[in-house]
Design a protein around this motif. Structure first.
Motif, PDB file in Angstrom:
ATOM      1  N   UNK A 175      36.806  36.464  39.551  1.00 60.65           N
ATOM      2  CA  UNK A 175      37.041  37.904  38.707  1.00 60.65           C
ATOM      3  C   UNK A 175      36.582  37.774  37.245  1.00 60.65           C
ATOM      4  N   UNK A 176      36.902  36.874  36.819  1.00 61.35           N
ATOM      5  CA  UNK A 176      36.734  36.612  35.085  1.00 61.35           C
ATOM      6  C   UNK A 176      35.192  36.412  35.071  1.00 61.35           C
ATOM      7  N   UNK A 177      34.655  35.790  36.001  1.00 54.71           N
ATOM      8  CA  UNK A 177      33.256  35.375  35.710  1.00 54.71           C
ATOM      9  C   UNK A 177      32.372  36.674  36.160  1.00 54.71           C
ATOM     10  N   UNK A 178      33.100  37.819  36.835  1.00 56.72           N
ATOM     11  CA  UNK A 178      32.438  39.023  37.005  1.00 56.72           C
ATOM     12  C   UNK A 178      32.701  39.999  36.476  1.00 56.72           C
ATOM     13  N   UNK A 179      33.863  40.114  35.588  1.00 54.25           N
ATOM     14  CA  UNK A 179      34.038  41.069  34.563  1.00 54.25           C
ATOM     15  C   UNK A 179      34.722  40.491  33.415  1.00 54.25           C
ATOM     16  N   UNK A 180      35.190  41.259  32.402  1.00 57.53           N
ATOM     17  CA  UNK A 180      35.913  40.649  31.404  1.00 57.53           C
ATOM     18  C   UNK A 180      37.155  40.717  31.515  1.00 57.53           C
ATOM     19  N   UNK A 181      38.168  40.008  31.122  1.00 55.76           N
ATOM     20  CA  UNK A 181      39.666  40.016  31.250  1.00 55.76           C
ATOM     21  C   UNK A 181      40.065  41.358  30.898  1.00 55.76           C
ATOM     22  N   UNK A 216      33.104  48.757  35.853  1.00 56.38           N
ATOM     23  CA  UNK A 216      33.816  47.574  36.532  1.00 56.38           C
ATOM     24  C   UNK A 216      35.112  47.973  36.456  1.00 56.38           C
ATOM     25  N   UNK A 265      39.260  33.163  38.838  1.00 50.37           N
ATOM     26  CA  UNK A 265      38.095  32.807  38.089  1.00 50.37           C
ATOM     27  C   UNK A 265      36.710  33.514  38.443  1.00 50.37           C
ATOM     28  N   UNK A 268      38.292  44.401  31.038  1.00 49.83           N
ATOM     29  CA  UNK A 268      38.011  45.302  32.168  1.00 49.83           C
ATOM     30  C   UNK A 268      38.846  45.014  33.445  1.00 49.83           C
ATOM     31  N   UNK A 269      39.115  43.705  33.499  1.00 52.89           N
ATOM     32  CA  UNK A 269      40.251  43.409  34.792  1.00 52.89           C
ATOM     33  C   UNK A 269      41.444  43.879  34.510  1.00 52.89           C
TER      34      UNK A 269
END
Lengths: 416, 308
Positions: A233-239, A3, A231, A241-242
């Motif tokens: 994004x953060x539900x799809x990958x961890x902060x 990710x 929101x 990772x982002x």
């Protein structure tokens, strides 16, 4: 990991197409080249055709030798004389007004490049006038000055009964060449200009890359916050990772830019025969460049992610640019005295480490342990800065509304 | 499927969520109800691991939220937005890949969904070139494209025209048919009443009511009268045998005590008002909602509404 890559690819591809990036990619090197190289090119540019210089000589004694001297000393690349002197006669009444009128007309009609009025009485009165349409041509005035100086000196010596050739001996130029000693015993030529430019270019590149990347980063965070994409994004990958994805994506962008600039730089330096840095130094510089970039990137994320509006983004960018300018102000003093104790101390402040090393390496390469110590220092600093930035990022990307105070940001960074 | 137990979250001064628990099974639609600021969105953020709870546990099939979980949830946030400058298809693919889809599969699915929403011809347009309603559809696609097991929709009906509300309602029922767990929040009671299997009403961070729609209605009043009238109905607030009165203007809902003779009530009302409609009904969710919410907000109001 996967990710992180997806985020990085998105950030990279999306930003590389953006106008901001394209502008900075092409405009920045143009500005740098214009500011750094063009003036010196123009100054050293030789004339390519013979110029006619007028002389109004009140004494009647200097025009002749000046003509001879100028024609003999300064030649064009094709061997023709650079200057031909045309004497503008002065009437017997020694009134130069008419001669000036005539000369002015010639200058304005482009018959002559310019003319000088030799109407002085050395050593008390030493000023002569040079009139031309182009008063910025330092080379002509300098050469006229040189020539007259020689002529007058020779005259004086002759009147004292000395052979004018003595003067030639006296004026044999002495050049000081600085030779750089390194521990391996090799001697190396280190021109001040060269070192100055390599350090300066290094800093300017770091500066521009970080500023561009930071603006892109802050802008993307603002957009994601304002429309709440974050929101999803953060539900799809961890902060984490982002953030990592963003850092890698933007670094990739930065290094693409850097690569292109380096290419342009190489072309220019080959084209003009400027040899900026040796290969070994270049490698070290690149290491410090990458380290510096990552460290500053972490700082920018930390302070950039709490921003919620474009206005705030500009304020934050301004403050951060000030942090970047600080090392630039230290370039000159550091270059003049690279071995000074205080320079060594500054080397160990992470914000300044890359700069200081970039300045020191080309002049007086620091010892191996200093290089290892600073690289380690940078790695540790980057680690802590990234961890702190990650903590701030985690909270800040979800925060909207009022901008958090500096105290709050620090508190976020401390508590994971 | 999803079980949230005893969630608590305190922001600097506000108890946003204060001991909330609920559960959703596969093939079930849960309506999360509550007035503005009740804590619905905070609950949703907690179950999606966007915010850490101060207390409480969220489990998916008995396990804690993990990297794997991220790929089986879909989320439509309350505030709508997408990257404005990017192309529709690129945007959808990015989010799909972030949910762990392979690019090829994601592309096929994206085409299928775009087709369903009549957006396929816009696939290479920038998002900002689309109308608001179409952007909302794209966002919905983003939340379901990866075939999630749990779909979380925060106020999905807000801002949709009636036609698209029906389209969305059909899709939600479709998802339920496919065995997905659907959680949606709303403050539109009629939507909740028509769609949900289970309800969870939150007010000021606390669950004030939960259960299936039927259970809830059963619990809250068997005897209610729905009244349409003309005249000054304010006297109805203090009628004997009426437990609660909600006056909407020219209509009212009266909740009756057990054993009250409705014929006698009609006579009393007819004497003072011009009655247009007099109907014995179960109370609507709306009235239950208003009653519970006002009760929580201000005890004084309740006393005025309640008639001993």
């Amino acid at each position: 990991m996967n990710k992180v890559f997806i985020v990085a690819r998105w950030e990279y591809l999306e930003k590389i197409k953006s106008k901001t990036f394209l502008i900075s990619l092409f405009v920045t090197p143009i500005i740098m080249v214009t500011m750094g190289i063009l003036p010196s090119i123009f100054v050293t540019q030789e004339d390519d055709e013979t110029k006619i210089i007028g002389v109004i000589d009140v004494s009647g004694e200097l025009a002749g030798p000046l003509t001879k001297h100028l024609e003999k000393e300064y030649k064009l690349p094709d061997g023709q004389p650079n200057y031909i002197v045309e004497t503008i006669p002065v009437g017997k009444d020694r009134n130069i007004d008419r001669a000036i009128e005539e000369a002015d007309a010639k200058v304005l009609n482009d018959k002559i490049e310019g003319y000088c009025i030799i109407d002085f009485n050395p050593p008390e009165d030493t000023v002569i006038e040079y009139r031309s349409k182009k008063v910025g041509d330092f080379r002509i005035t300098y050469r006229i000055q040189e020539s007259l100086q020689r002529i007058l000196s020779e005259k004086k010596l002759a009147s004292m009964g000395l052979d004018p050739s003595v003067l030639r001996e006296l004026r044999t130029p002495i050049n000081v060449q600085s030779v750089r000693l390194s521990t391996s015993g090799e001697k190396e030529d280190a021109g001040f200009i060269r070192v100055f430019f390599s350090a300066y270019i290094f800093l300017m590149m770091l500066f521009f890359l970080i500023v561009t990347s930071c603006q892109l980063l802050v802008r993307s965070v603002i957009e994601e916050k304002s429309n709440r994409i974050v929101e999803v994004l953060i539900s799809s990958c961890s902060p984490t990772e982002l953030m990592a994805g963003k850092v890698f994506g933007l670094s990739g962008l930065g290094f693409t830019q850097l690569g292109l600039w380096t290419l342009v730089g190489l072309v220019i330096s080959f084209g003009f025969g400027i040899d900026l840095v040796s290969f070994g130094h270049a490698l070290l510089l690149i290491i410090y460049f990458v380290l510096g970039y990552l460290f500053y990137a972490a700082i920018f994320i930390g302070f950039g992610s709490p921003v919620t509006t474009e206005q705030e983004a500009q304020q934050v960018t301004t403050y951060l640019v000030l942090i970047l300018i600080l090392p630039l102000t230290l370039v000159l003093p550091a270059l003049q005295n690279p071995g000074a104790g205080w320079i060594k101390v500054l080397t160990y402040i992470p914000l300044l480490t890359p700069t200081m090393m970039a300045l020191r390496i080309p002049i007086q390469t620091p010892s191996a342990w200093e290089i290892i110590a600073t690289i380690l220092l940078m790695l540790i600093s980057i680690y802590f800065a990234m961890v702190a930035a990650g903590r701030i990022f985690r909270i800040a990307i979800l925060a909207t509304g009022k901008r958090p105070s500096l105290g709050e940001i620090i508190a976020w960074a401390r508590t994971g | 499927m999803l079980k949230a137990s005893n969630l608590r979250k305190v922001f600097t001064t506000v108890r946003a969520v204060d001991g909330v628990s609920f559960e959703i099974q596969r093939g079930e639609i849960l309506g999360l109800l509550g007035p503005n600021g009740a804590g619905k969105t905070t609950c949703i953020r907690i179950i999606l691991d966007i915010l850490p709870p101060d207390e409480g546990v969220v489990t998916y099939d008995g396990r804690k939220f993990s990297e794997r979980t991220r790929n089986i949830v879909g989320y439509l946030p309350e505030e709508r937005g997408l990257y404005r400058k990017n192309k529709l298809l690129d945007t959808i693919l990015y989010f799909a890949e972030l949910r762990g889809m392979q690019r090829g599969v994601a592309k096929a699915e994206a085409y299928r969904w775009l087709q369903r929403f009549n957006l396929l011809s816009y696939k290479d347009n920038k998002v900002e070139e689309l109308s608001k309603g179409n952007q909302q559809k794209v966002q919905f696609i983003v939340s379901v494209i990866h075939d999630p097991t749990l779909v979380v929709l925060d106020e999905p009906f807000a801002g949709l025209d009636p036609v698209n509300q029906i389209l969305l309602k059909d899709i939600l029922l479709d998802l339920k048919q496919q065995g997905k767990a659907v959680l949606f929040s709303t403050h539109q009671m009629d939507q909740a009443e028509r769609l949900s299997d289970t309800l969870c009403l939150i007010n000021r961070g606390k669950v004030v009511l939960e259960g299936t729609v039927r259970e809830v209605k059963k619990r809250y009043g068997k005897n209610a009268v729905h009244l349409e009238y003309e005249g000054d109905g304010s006297f109805m607030r203090s009628l004997p045998g009426v437990r609660r009165t909600i006056i909407y203007g020219n209509s009212a809902e009266l909740e009756l005590d057990d054993g009250v003779q409705t014929q006698a009530l009609l006579l009393i009302l007819a004497a003072r008002l011009e009655i247009r409609k007099f109907e014995l009904v179960e109370p609507s969710l709306q009235s239950i909602f208003i009653q519970l919410v006002t009760a929580g907000k201000d005890e004084g109001t309740v006393k005025r509404v309640e008639v001993a």
